[in-house]
Design a protein around this motif. Structure first.
Motif, PDB file in Angstrom:
ATOM      1  N   VAL A   1       0.841  -1.197   0.000  1.00  0.00           N
ATOM      2  CA  VAL A   1       0.000   0.000   0.000  1.00  0.00           C
ATOM      3  C   VAL A   1       0.874   1.245   0.000  1.00  0.00           C
ATOM      4  O   VAL A   1       1.840   1.338   0.748  1.00  0.00           O
ATOM      5  CB  VAL A   1      -0.948   0.017   1.218  1.00  0.00           C
ATOM      6  CG1 VAL A   1      -1.992   1.106   1.068  1.00  0.00           C
ATOM      7  CG2 VAL A   1      -1.611  -1.335   1.429  1.00  0.00           C
ATOM      8  N   ILE A   2       0.512   2.176  -0.875  1.00  0.00           N
ATOM      9  CA  ILE A   2       1.272   3.416  -0.993  1.00  0.00           C
ATOM     10  C   ILE A   2       0.338   4.576  -0.674  1.00  0.00           C
ATOM     11  O   ILE A   2      -0.745   4.667  -1.238  1.00  0.00           O
ATOM     12  CB  ILE A   2       1.856   3.593  -2.417  1.00  0.00           C
ATOM     13  CG1 ILE A   2       2.762   2.410  -2.783  1.00  0.00           C
ATOM     14  CG2 ILE A   2       2.647   4.886  -2.549  1.00  0.00           C
ATOM     15  CD1 ILE A   2       2.120   1.397  -3.663  1.00  0.00           C
TER      16      ILE A   2
ATOM     17  N   VAL B   1       4.912  -7.836  -6.249  1.00  0.00           N
ATOM     18  CA  VAL B   1       3.631  -7.210  -6.579  1.00  0.00           C
ATOM     19  C   VAL B   1       3.135  -7.613  -7.968  1.00  0.00           C
ATOM     20  O   VAL B   1       3.917  -7.919  -8.858  1.00  0.00           O
ATOM     21  CB  VAL B   1       3.679  -5.661  -6.478  1.00  0.00           C
ATOM     22  CG1 VAL B   1       3.924  -5.213  -5.061  1.00  0.00           C
ATOM     23  CG2 VAL B   1       4.687  -5.072  -7.435  1.00  0.00           C
ATOM     24  N   ASP B   2       1.819  -7.596  -8.078  1.00  0.00           N
ATOM     25  CA  ASP B   2       1.175  -7.950  -9.338  1.00  0.00           C
ATOM     26  C   ASP B   2       0.693  -6.663 -10.012  1.00  0.00           C
ATOM     27  O   ASP B   2      -0.256  -6.037  -9.550  1.00  0.00           O
ATOM     28  CB  ASP B   2      -0.015  -8.879  -9.037  1.00  0.00           C
ATOM     29  CG  ASP B   2      -0.623  -9.428 -10.310  1.00  0.00           C
ATOM     30  OD1 ASP B   2      -0.269  -8.934 -11.396  1.00  0.00           O
ATOM     31  OD2 ASP B   2      -1.444 -10.352 -10.208  1.00  0.00           O
ATOM     32  N   PRO B   3       1.343  -6.242 -11.107  1.00  0.00           N
ATOM     33  CA  PRO B   3       0.961  -4.971 -11.726  1.00  0.00           C
ATOM     34  C   PRO B   3      -0.452  -4.971 -12.320  1.00  0.00           C
ATOM     35  O   PRO B   3      -0.991  -3.924 -12.676  1.00  0.00           O
ATOM     36  CB  PRO B   3       2.017  -4.766 -12.817  1.00  0.00           C
ATOM     37  CG  PRO B   3       2.632  -6.087 -13.032  1.00  0.00           C
ATOM     38  CD  PRO B   3       2.504  -6.844 -11.757  1.00  0.00           C
ATOM     39  N   GLU B   4      -1.049  -6.159 -12.398  1.00  0.00           N
ATOM     40  CA  GLU B   4      -2.413  -6.244 -12.948  1.00  0.00           C
ATOM     41  C   GLU B   4      -3.465  -5.886 -11.910  1.00  0.00           C
ATOM     42  O   GLU B   4      -4.602  -5.594 -12.247  1.00  0.00           O
ATOM     43  CB  GLU B   4      -2.674  -7.665 -13.450  1.00  0.00           C
ATOM     44  CG  GLU B   4      -1.712  -8.150 -14.520  1.00  0.00           C
ATOM     45  CD  GLU B   4      -1.849  -7.370 -15.816  1.00  0.00           C
ATOM     46  OE1 GLU B   4      -2.986  -7.112 -16.233  1.00  0.00           O
ATOM     47  OE2 GLU B   4      -0.799  -7.017 -16.402  1.00  0.00           O
ATOM     48  N   LYS B   5      -3.091  -5.975 -10.668  1.00  0.00           N
ATOM     49  CA  LYS B   5      -4.083  -5.755  -9.603  1.00  0.00           C
ATOM     50  C   LYS B   5      -3.760  -4.511  -8.793  1.00  0.00           C
ATOM     51  O   LYS B   5      -3.158  -4.585  -7.740  1.00  0.00           O
ATOM     52  CB  LYS B   5      -4.129  -6.979  -8.682  1.00  0.00           C
ATOM     53  CG  LYS B   5      -4.769  -8.177  -9.344  1.00  0.00           C
ATOM     54  CD  LYS B   5      -4.735  -9.358  -8.422  1.00  0.00           C
ATOM     55  CE  LYS B   5      -5.133 -10.626  -9.153  1.00  0.00           C
ATOM     56  NZ  LYS B   5      -4.535 -11.801  -8.519  1.00  0.00           N
ATOM     57  N   VAL B   6      -4.148  -3.375  -9.360  1.00  0.00           N
ATOM     58  CA  VAL B   6      -3.876  -2.100  -8.700  1.00  0.00           C
ATOM     59  C   VAL B   6      -5.177  -1.339  -8.510  1.00  0.00           C
ATOM     60  O   VAL B   6      -6.004  -1.285  -9.427  1.00  0.00           O
ATOM     61  CB  VAL B   6      -2.910  -1.223  -9.541  1.00  0.00           C
ATOM     62  CG1 VAL B   6      -2.402  -0.066  -8.721  1.00  0.00           C
ATOM     63  CG2 VAL B   6      -1.745  -2.026 -10.074  1.00  0.00           C
ATOM     64  N   THR B   7      -5.344  -0.795  -7.349  1.00  0.00           N
ATOM     65  CA  THR B   7      -6.494   0.082  -7.137  1.00  0.00           C
ATOM     66  C   THR B   7      -5.978   1.376  -6.536  1.00  0.00           C
ATOM     67  O   THR B   7      -5.032   1.380  -5.768  1.00  0.00           O
ATOM     68  CB  THR B   7      -7.532  -0.534  -6.180  1.00  0.00           C
ATOM     69  OG1 THR B   7      -6.884  -0.907  -4.970  1.00  0.00           O
ATOM     70  CG2 THR B   7      -8.222  -1.737  -6.787  1.00  0.00           C
ATOM     71  N   ALA B   8      -6.602   2.476  -6.930  1.00  0.00           N
ATOM     72  CA  ALA B   8      -6.194   3.769  -6.398  1.00  0.00           C
ATOM     73  C   ALA B   8      -7.425   4.519  -5.922  1.00  0.00           C
ATOM     74  O   ALA B   8      -8.506   4.391  -6.491  1.00  0.00           O
ATOM     75  CB  ALA B   8      -5.461   4.565  -7.466  1.00  0.00           C
ATOM     76  N   ASP B   9      -7.220   5.284  -4.882  1.00  0.00           N
ATOM     77  CA  ASP B   9      -8.330   5.956  -4.234  1.00  0.00           C
ATOM     78  C   ASP B   9      -7.824   7.300  -3.703  1.00  0.00           C
ATOM     79  O   ASP B   9      -6.763   7.361  -3.078  1.00  0.00           O
ATOM     80  CB  ASP B   9      -8.785   5.017  -3.090  1.00  0.00           C
ATOM     81  CG  ASP B   9      -9.954   5.545  -2.310  1.00  0.00           C
ATOM     82  OD1 ASP B   9     -10.822   6.157  -2.935  1.00  0.00           O
ATOM     83  OD2 ASP B   9      -9.971   5.338  -1.084  1.00  0.00           O
ATOM     84  N   LEU B  10      -8.546   8.354  -3.993  1.00  0.00           N
ATOM     85  CA  LEU B  10      -8.130   9.688  -3.534  1.00  0.00           C
ATOM     86  C   LEU B  10      -9.158  10.201  -2.536  1.00  0.00           C
ATOM     87  O   LEU B  10     -10.337  10.319  -2.857  1.00  0.00           O
ATOM     88  CB  LEU B  10      -8.022  10.638  -4.731  1.00  0.00           C
ATOM     89  CG  LEU B  10      -7.525  12.051  -4.468  1.00  0.00           C
ATOM     90  CD1 LEU B  10      -6.101  12.059  -3.973  1.00  0.00           C
ATOM     91  CD2 LEU B  10      -7.643  12.896  -5.720  1.00  0.00           C
TER      92      LEU B  10
ATOM     93  N   LEU C   1      -3.686  10.191  -1.505  1.00  0.00           N
ATOM     94  CA  LEU C   1      -3.852   9.167  -2.525  1.00  0.00           C
ATOM     95  C   LEU C   1      -3.385   7.841  -1.948  1.00  0.00           C
ATOM     96  O   LEU C   1      -2.306   7.748  -1.371  1.00  0.00           O
ATOM     97  CB  LEU C   1      -3.010   9.519  -3.755  1.00  0.00           C
ATOM     98  CG  LEU C   1      -2.964   8.483  -4.873  1.00  0.00           C
ATOM     99  CD1 LEU C   1      -4.263   8.488  -5.663  1.00  0.00           C
ATOM    100  CD2 LEU C   1      -1.794   8.722  -5.805  1.00  0.00           C
ATOM    101  N   LYS C   2      -4.255   6.838  -2.111  1.00  0.00           N
ATOM    102  CA  LYS C   2      -3.897   5.521  -1.601  1.00  0.00           C
ATOM    103  C   LYS C   2      -3.886   4.550  -2.774  1.00  0.00           C
ATOM    104  O   LYS C   2      -4.890   4.386  -3.459  1.00  0.00           O
ATOM    105  CB  LYS C   2      -4.924   5.092  -0.557  1.00  0.00           C
ATOM    106  CG  LYS C   2      -4.608   3.760   0.099  1.00  0.00           C
ATOM    107  CD  LYS C   2      -5.739   3.373   1.042  1.00  0.00           C
ATOM    108  CE  LYS C   2      -5.483   2.007   1.647  1.00  0.00           C
ATOM    109  NZ  LYS C   2      -6.618   1.551   2.442  1.00  0.00           N
ATOM    110  N   VAL C   3      -2.760   3.945  -3.014  1.00  0.00           N
ATOM    111  CA  VAL C   3      -2.640   2.982  -4.105  1.00  0.00           C
ATOM    112  C   VAL C   3      -2.381   1.616  -3.481  1.00  0.00           C
ATOM    113  O   VAL C   3      -1.470   1.475  -2.666  1.00  0.00           O
ATOM    114  CB  VAL C   3      -1.498   3.356  -5.083  1.00  0.00           C
ATOM    115  CG1 VAL C   3      -1.468   2.406  -6.266  1.00  0.00           C
ATOM    116  CG2 VAL C   3      -1.621   4.787  -5.560  1.00  0.00           C
TER     117      VAL C   3
END
Lengths: 146, 118
Positions: A53-54, A114-123, A128-130
């Motif tokens: 989580v970023i 990490v799996d680059p196919e499974k990314v979600t981002a939320d602001l 910003l949470k990735v």
């Protein structure tokens, strides 16, 4: 007893190419750094068993101001922070400002798992949470002893 | 000595802000990422304006690979000029930026003076 090379100058770094301005140059650089304002948003990266989580502090930015991309395990963030807007219109010059504006870009190296196919981002609230899921093969698996 | 050792819980940060001057009001913008609407507290007392923003503490557990964001609650205190009408102050929070509008008192607003022709 070790043989120590004798130096004529009292300051070894001032030897050979002694430039009287170099000290000033160095000082200037340090001085600039002292007052340099951060123009890159601060971020956190947390690795858990399930995902990575970023969080990035991007106050004042909207969804359209941000661009996130991932290639392999490298996450890049691009954004533009616009000048202060009050009531939707651009202001000429504030009486006093500590806020910065401009373009920024950051890349973060994430763990290989990490799996680059499974990314979600939320602001939300200027943060910003990735969330990047981990590849299932990398997830910790309990192994029963036969 | 206790204060020195207690860090995470009592620490407050000063949010970056900007002040814009308009004809009949001042606009104060404060960057408070991560603060929710209900956690903002704006108080006035005499000539001082105190703005506080509480942040929810992260409860996630794992390994921190990068940790640059500063933790803690925000607090900033302003001393306000008497020409400002603190009673009529209003605030709005959007995208982590708190915008406080401070209207000037009627008497302090610029007034147009008509010139009488003789």
């Amino acid at each position: 007893m070790a043989i120590i090379h004798w130096k004529r100058t009292p300051f070894p770094e001032a030897d050979v190419t002694w430039d009287s301005w170099s000290l000033f140059d160095q000082f200037n650089k340090d001085w600039d750094r002292l007052f340099e304002r951060s123009t890159v948003p601060a971020l956190d990266v947390l690795e858990t068993e399930e995902d990575c989580v970023i969080w990035v502090d991007v106050p004042g930015l909207e969804k359209k101001d941000l661009e996130i991309s991932i290639s392999g395990s490298i996450l890049s963030l691009k954004g533009e922070k616009s000048t202060q807007k009050a009531n939707g219109k651009e202001k000429e010059s504030p009486a006093r400002s500590e806020l910065w504006s401009g373009k920024f870009e950051r890349t973060v190296q994430l763990p290989d798992s990490v799996d680059p196919e499974k990314v979600t981002a939320d602001l939300k609230e200027g943060v910003l949470k990735v969330t990047v899921a981990k590849k299932s093969a990398w997830k910790a698996r309990q192994i029963a002893i036969a | 000595m206790n204060e020195l050792t207690q860090t995470s819980k009592t620490r407050t940060l000063v949010p970056a802000s900007s002040i814009l001057e308009e004809k009949d009001h001042l606009i104060v913008q404060l960057e408070m990422p991560g603060v929710q609407k209900g956690d903002v507290e704006i108080g006035t007392e005499g000539k001082t304006l105190t703005i506080r923003g509480k942040r929810q503490q992260a409860t996630e557990s794992g390994t921190w690979l990068v940790r640059e964001r500063r933790r803690g609650d925000f607090e900033r205190v302003y001393t306000v000029d008497p020409s400002i009408d603190l009673e009529k102050a209003s605030a709005e929070l959007s995208n982590g930026v708190l915008t406080v509008t401070l209207p000037l008192k009627e008497a302090a607003k610029p007034r147009k003076i008509d010139i009488r022709s003789a």
